[in-house]
Write a protein that holds these residues in place. Structure first.
Motif, PDB file in Angstrom:
ATOM      1  N   ASP A 134       0.867  -1.182   0.000  1.00  0.00           N
ATOM      2  CA  ASP A 134       0.000   0.000   0.000  1.00  0.00           C
ATOM      3  C   ASP A 134       0.898   1.225   0.000  1.00  0.00           C
ATOM      4  N   SER A 170       0.345   4.392  -0.664  1.00  0.00           N
ATOM      5  CA  SER A 170      -0.196   5.581  -0.013  1.00  0.00           C
ATOM      6  C   SER A 170      -0.030   5.499   1.501  1.00  0.00           C
ATOM      7  N   CYS A 205       3.573   6.071   2.484  1.00  0.00           N
ATOM      8  CA  CYS A 205       3.960   7.481   2.454  1.00  0.00           C
ATOM      9  C   CYS A 205       3.550   8.179   3.754  1.00  0.00           C
ATOM     10  N   ASP A 206       2.358   7.866   4.246  1.00  0.00           N
ATOM     11  CA  ASP A 206       1.901   8.454   5.509  1.00  0.00           C
ATOM     12  C   ASP A 206       2.795   8.012   6.667  1.00  0.00           C
ATOM     13  N   HIS A 244       4.999  11.285  -1.221  1.00  0.00           N
ATOM     14  CA  HIS A 244       3.938  10.852  -2.117  1.00  0.00           C
ATOM     15  C   HIS A 244       4.473  10.015  -3.271  1.00  0.00           C
TER      16      HIS A 244
END
Length: 253
Positions: free
Chosen positions: A111, A113, A116-117, A156
């Motif tokens: 995952d 995304s 990145c978090d 990102h």
């Protein structure tokens, strides 16, 4: 460039030595500092000099923490052109750093995304970046923040431009092998660093270096945002400074 400290050097090797000294001073002053690190051709002389200082002068990296700017999507850590492999072979394998204190984006994350978090949270948990090392692309990208309509904020997933892929083709067997995407720290993340060290060498970078610091602040030239930062040191060789010195005779480095 009155808000910037500029070092003019004779060649890339000299730029590497000066840049390494700046990083070494940060490590000595704060042994558990968080360094933002870069990859590519420009940092190689820097890492070589830091390794030499570690071996000759016992420069201690045992408490240092690091976060890397970017990584290709789709390349495993073992791939010879991954930035994981680059960092190990050029730097980490040769110093006394604890690999548990190093972070490089995972281009194979299930995952992307969510990863990145998590990467952003790790930087926050470690107290923010003390010194961020940057190179600059021919189109003005820093990290893999490509020209765009707005400045990106956080870590990102990004599509790489054809010019960037062609510039990096030399590291691969063909253009088809160059990944089309990467994970990169955002412009906003980079700008939170307490100090930025931008290293630029070679005549090919002369025009974009001039646009970065003497042109308008424009997301189509991502590095131009550095004009907003209050603590930027630029280390550039004579070739990279050529356009600046030609167009701005009042400037001296």
């Amino acid at each position: 460039m009155s808000n910037f400290t500029v070092w003019k050097t004779a060649d890339p090797a000299s730029a590497g030595k000066i840049s390494a000294e700046i990083i070494a001073k940060t490590v000595i002053a704060k042994p558990d500092c968080l360094l933002g690190l870069a990859t590519g051709s420009t940092p190689v002389p820097i890492y070589k000099e830091l390794v030499a200082q570690h071996k000759k002068s016992n420069l201690d990296f045992s408490k240092v923490r690091t976060v890397n700017l970017d990584e290709y999507v789709g390349l495993s850590a073992e791939h010879p052109q991954s930035y994981h492999h680059f960092m190990m072979s050029n730097f980490f394998d040769h110093i006394n750093i604890d690999l548990q204190n190093t972070r490089i984006p995972d281009g194979m994350a299930a995952d992307l995304s969510a990863f990145c978090d998590q990467y952003e949270q790790q930087i926050t948990n470690w107290g923010g970046i003390d010194l961020q090392l940057l190179g600059i692309g021919l189109n003005g990208h820093i990290g893999f923040n490509e020209p765009a309509s707005v400045f990106t904020r956080r870590t990102h997933l990004t599509d790489l431009t054809e010019s960037t892929r062609k510039a990096n083709q030399r590291f691969f067997n063909s253009l088809d092998e160059v990944p089309r995407q990467a994970i990169t720290m955002g412009i906003g993340t980079i700008m939170t660093a307490r100090k930025i060290l931008l290293v630029c060498t070679g005549i090919k970078k002369a025009e974009i270096l001039e646009r970065t610091f003497f042109g308008p602040i424009d997301p189509m030239v991502p590095a131009s945002v550095l004009q907003f930062h209050q603590n930027v040191t630029v280390v550039a060789d004579e070739a990279a400074l050529k356009t600046i010195l030609q167009k701005h005779p009042e400037f001296s480095a």
